[in-house]
Design an enzyme around this catalytic site. Structure first.
Site, short mmCIF file in Angstrom:
data_model
loop_
_atom_site.label_atom_id
_atom_site.label_comp_id
_atom_site.label_asym_id
_atom_site.label_seq_id
_atom_site.Cartn_x
_atom_site.Cartn_y
_atom_site.Cartn_z
N SER A 263 -0.74 -0.92 -5.19
CA SER A 263 -1.70 0.11 -5.07
C SER A 263 -1.85 1.38 -3.78
O SER A 263 -0.85 1.41 -3.28
CB SER A 263 -3.07 -0.28 -5.42
OG SER A 263 -3.74 1.08 -5.05
N GLU B 273 0.68 -1.40 0.46
CA GLU B 273 -0.33 0.31 0.26
C GLU B 273 0.52 1.48 0.17
O GLU B 273 1.47 1.25 1.24
CB GLU B 273 -0.89 0.04 0.96
CG GLU B 273 -2.02 -0.99 1.16
CD GLU B 273 -3.57 -1.08 2.20
OE1 GLU B 273 -2.48 0.00 3.06
OE2 GLU B 273 -4.12 -1.46 1.90
N CYS B 274 0.95 1.87 -0.50
CA CYS B 274 1.27 3.64 -1.17
C CYS B 274 2.99 3.55 -0.95
O CYS B 274 4.11 3.62 -1.63
CB CYS B 274 0.72 4.60 0.11
SG CYS B 274 1.33 5.95 -0.54
N ALA B 275 3.36 3.78 0.40
CA ALA B 275 4.94 2.91 0.44
C ALA B 275 5.53 2.15 0.06
O ALA B 275 6.83 2.06 -0.33
CB ALA B 275 5.06 3.33 1.82
#
Length: 789
Positions: A418, A331-333
């Site tokens: 994502s 997720e993200c990072a």
């Protein structure tokens, strides 16, 4: 029925001090003997980190958009189990929620779901009686919200706060306390908000100070009474779903670079029988033993990119694990970490994509739909989540989600990466799919041993290489005899050692040297002190150092607790400055000119292009006086937001005196001066500044610069004659040379000390820096080099 004394900390808007006050109340109540549970309304990950530090319990999030209305109170009861006091920090302004939804997911909405009284924190620094109107409006806007007390924050004086308290009497809402202005208890921020508590070594000490201030200035007995006025809740505690059957090892990224994940995520995994093991991408060189699933949450890999990149063993292990089919959620990072690189810093490379910083913040709630079958769900899976990032990654051909119709991320049968953050308590089917995949996956194999890529020693200096008995080509200090007038000046200054030093005359002399006013010049104890003052002057959000260059600026920023972003110049471009490579969000940019160690002189126009509102640009001109005519210098120009750092050490051969100065924007210099200890500039240093600013010195430095140019041309000609590559277009009293492995050591055995290139970020051990000396030394070096087998 469940009895949980509780209250919500809210504010009229962001910036009033909710986090400071809420965290301080948690710490003060805990110190007073309460077992405190901390909660945060909204999706924010950072504030719960401070809550956990204050309470000694996990921080929890309460967000209707992420989990639904019906789960907010059960999650609250679950998180507060075992506590006798719960403090809930709000989000934005009291009534601010999702746009276009009449305040859905706002602080007021969640306070209603919890049937909790509200304590309003109000920043009164810019108003007095008008505060009463604000509080009255807040209390009457929605009669279903009970504002039980007010805390006044950032009061200018007792007289100021008394005026506000008197005006508030008509509202009938009691004032619970007054906090004065105190920047020392606010957390530093950067490009995504507050710096996580896990990254701040001083956070615990500041929290202790905050707790003391809260206890002294806030009526905690009344706060407890308000909390106990909350009615009992009828909700049963949420229980993480799961069979509890022994399951696989799930490796969870943690440490300073991966601090964002909801507490319930690991609780769900453990309830499913999984054993979660945290690994640190900054430190650990392998995944945990028997890893059969990988969870990479949020954080700041872009801030720690250099250190993450240096951990090549773990990057290789992760890449092999993902290629081998180990189920992985990022997720993200986590998405950034799996890319090829983040702004040029090598990452895992499991995704065929590069991540880049952008000036724009992407922030908001999202509704996501899976466009195809994937690791976390079949096609059509619908979830809610949020985005929060300043980076960009082009989605792959098979995106993980359609975020409000926009493709995002990458998805395969075993990988889901994502930008979307989801709360698995609200979407337990995601966890179920992930655990099911991990149960049938083959655990990752142990990797072959490989060396970790060591980062450069930022405290290495050429004097470590230049030991006695060697010809010193490692230190950039001139070997020309000092002028007689300078030696006489230094000797005469010793008569004033019985008095505290006063650099005012030196400041005036330096101002005259550059045609500036005295408030545009600050004498310092060399460039090293200047960079320390710069690092401490402000709470930099995104400090950027352009490398390769002198390492002291980055070392000073790190010592001051900042996270440094590196911009690496490329040898293929001649190490010339690319202003577009500097992130727009950078509020501090430091670049050398001419640059140490590349010897490149950047055009003044390129340096001016770095200047913009809200940014400080620092040009290290330590070697500018060795440039004939000081072309491309900005020390004589008044440019808002720009300062130059100058040194007398090199040309005048006085490193033991520590004489330097800063020239430029007087507002920035005032901030630097506020950090400078008294009498840091010694009497001999001040005398040297006066002497070296005189017209006689300026004329002599012009002659020296011309001699250096001649000697440098001879050195470059000799080195290229040996078939060696000299980097860029050298303009300083040193050159950067690419050499065969072992050359530096071989030359050392022949009596010559050269500076190691791998002590500079962006360079490796194939580079050496060579100080320019006279023709005789150059000839001797050339002969020694030629004799190397």
């Amino acid at each position: 029925m469940v009895t949980i004394p509780r209250f919500v900390v809210a504010a009229p808007a962001s910036g009033h001090g909710k986090t400071t006050v809420a965290t301080g109340l948690m710490a003060a109540l805990r110190r007073g003997g309460h077992t405190v549970s901390g909660h945060k309304i909204g999706p924010d990950y950072i504030d719960p980190g401070y809550h956990a530090l204050a309470t000694g319990r996990p921080g929890r999030n309460l967000d209707p958009h992420l989990v639904g209305d019906d789960l907010v109170a059960p999650l609250f009861v679950h998180g507060a189990t075992g506590a006798d006091m719960a403090v809930v920090e709000g989000v934005m302004g009291l009534y601010d929620g999702m746009l276009g939804t009449d305040g859905y997911a706002s602080t007021a909405h969640v306070a209603g779901l919890l049937d909790a009284p509200v304590i309003l924190v109000v920043d009164i620094s810019h108003a007095s009686r008008s505060i009463a109107a604000v509080v009255h409006g807040m209390a009457s806007y929605d009669r279903g919200v009970r504002i039980a007390g007010v805390i006044l924050n950032k009061a200018g004086s007792p007289r100021h706060s008394d005026e506000v308290i008197a005006a508030l009497e008509s509202t009938g809402i009691p004032v619970l306390g007054v906090l004065q202005r105190d920047d020392g208890i606010s957390a530093p921020s950067r490009h995504l908000g507050l710096v996580p508590a896990q990254e701040r070594v001083e956070a615990a000490g500041q929290l202790d100070r905050l707790a003391s201030q809260i206890a002294e200035h806030i009526d905690l007995d009344e706060v407890v009474r308000i909390a106990r006025s909350a009615p009992d809740l009828t909700d049963s505690p949420w229980e993480p779903p799961g069979s509890g059957i022994d399951g696989p090892v799930i490796a969870v990224a943690g440490g300073r670079a991966f601090t964002f994940r909801y507490t319930e995520t690991e609780e769900i995994l453990r309830a499913a029988g999984c054993r979660t093991v945290t690994f640190d991408p900054l430190r650990d060189e392998t995944l945990p033993e028997d890893t059969a699933g990988i969870y990479l949450g949020g954080g700041f890999p872009e801030v720690h990119a250099a250190d993450i990149s240096s951990n090549a063993p773990l990057r290789e292990h992760l890449r092999a694990a993902i290629a081998g089919g180990v189920p992985t959620v990022a997720e993200c990072a986590g998405l950034l970490y799996l890319c090829r690189d983040v702004d040029g810093a090598d990452m895992v490379g499991a995704l065929n994509a590069s991540a880049r910083m952008t000036p724009r913040l992407t922030l908001g709630y999202r509704t996501a739909i899976a466009p195809a079958d994937g690791l976390l769900g079949p096609a059509g899976t619908r979830v809610t989540g949020h985005e929060f990032h300043r980076t960009t990654v082009e989605p792959g051909p098979s995106p993980a989600w359609l975020l409000d119709g926009r493709p995002d991320g990458f998805a395969t049968a075993t990988l889901h990466a994502s930008y979307l953050h989801t709360h698995w308590a609200g979407h337990p089917q995601l966890a179920e799919r992930f655990v099911a995949a991990a149960r049938v996956a083959a655990p990752v194999a142990a990797p072959p041993r490989m060396p970790r890529v060591a980062g450069p020693d930022l405290h290495h200096h050429g004097d470590r290489d230049a030991t006695d008995g060697l010809v010193d080509l490692a230190v950039n200090v001139s070997r020309r005899p000092r002028p007689q007038w300078l030696d006489e000046t230094l000797r005469s200054s010793l008569a004033g050692l019985d008095r505290y030093p006063d650099p005012s005359a030196a400041r005036a002399a330096l101002a005259g040297r550059h045609g500036r006013s005295v408030d545009e010049v600050l004498p310092t104890a060399g460039g090293a002190e200047a960079f320390t003052l710069i690092a401490r002057a402000r709470s930099w959000r995104m400090p950027v150092v352009v490398h390769p260059q002198f390492t002291e600026p980055e070392a000073a920023l790190l010592a001051a607790g900042h996270k440094v972003r590196r911009v690496l110049l490329r040898v293929d471009d001649g190490f010339r400055l690319d202003a577009d490579a500097v992130p727009d969000a950078a509020d501090l940019v430091i670049v050398g000119n001419p640059t140490n160690p590349t010897s490149v002189l950047h055009p003044a126009a390129a340096l001016r292009s770095l200047v913009r509102p809200g940014r400080v640009v620092v040009i290290d001109e330590a070697f500018m006086d060795a440039i004939p005519g000081e072309t491309e210098s900005l020390s004589n120009e008044s440019i808002s937001g720009l300062i130059t750092v100058r040194s007398l050490t090199k040309t005048w051969a006085i490193p033991g005196v520590r004489a330097g100065y800063v020239v430029g924007d007087p507002e920035i210099l005032a901030d630097l001066a506020a950090q400078q200890p008294p009498w840091s500039v010694s009497t001999p240093a001040a005398a040297a500044m006066i002497a070296c600013a005189a017209p006689r010195a300026t004329e002599e430095s012009t002659v020296i610069a011309d001699e250096i140019a001649t000697d440098r041309a001879a050195l470059v000609e000799a080195l290229t004659g040996l078939g060696l590559e000299v980097a860029g277009d050298p303009a300083a009293p040193f050159v950067l040379v690419r050499s065969e492995p072992g050359t530096r050591e071989a030359l050392r055995s022949k009596g010559f000390a050269l500076r190691r290139g791998d002590t500079f970020p962006g360079l490796g051990d194939e580079w050496v820096r060579i100080a320019v000396r006279d023709r005789a030394v150059t000839d001797a070096l050339t002969d020694a080099w030629r004799s190397i087998p």
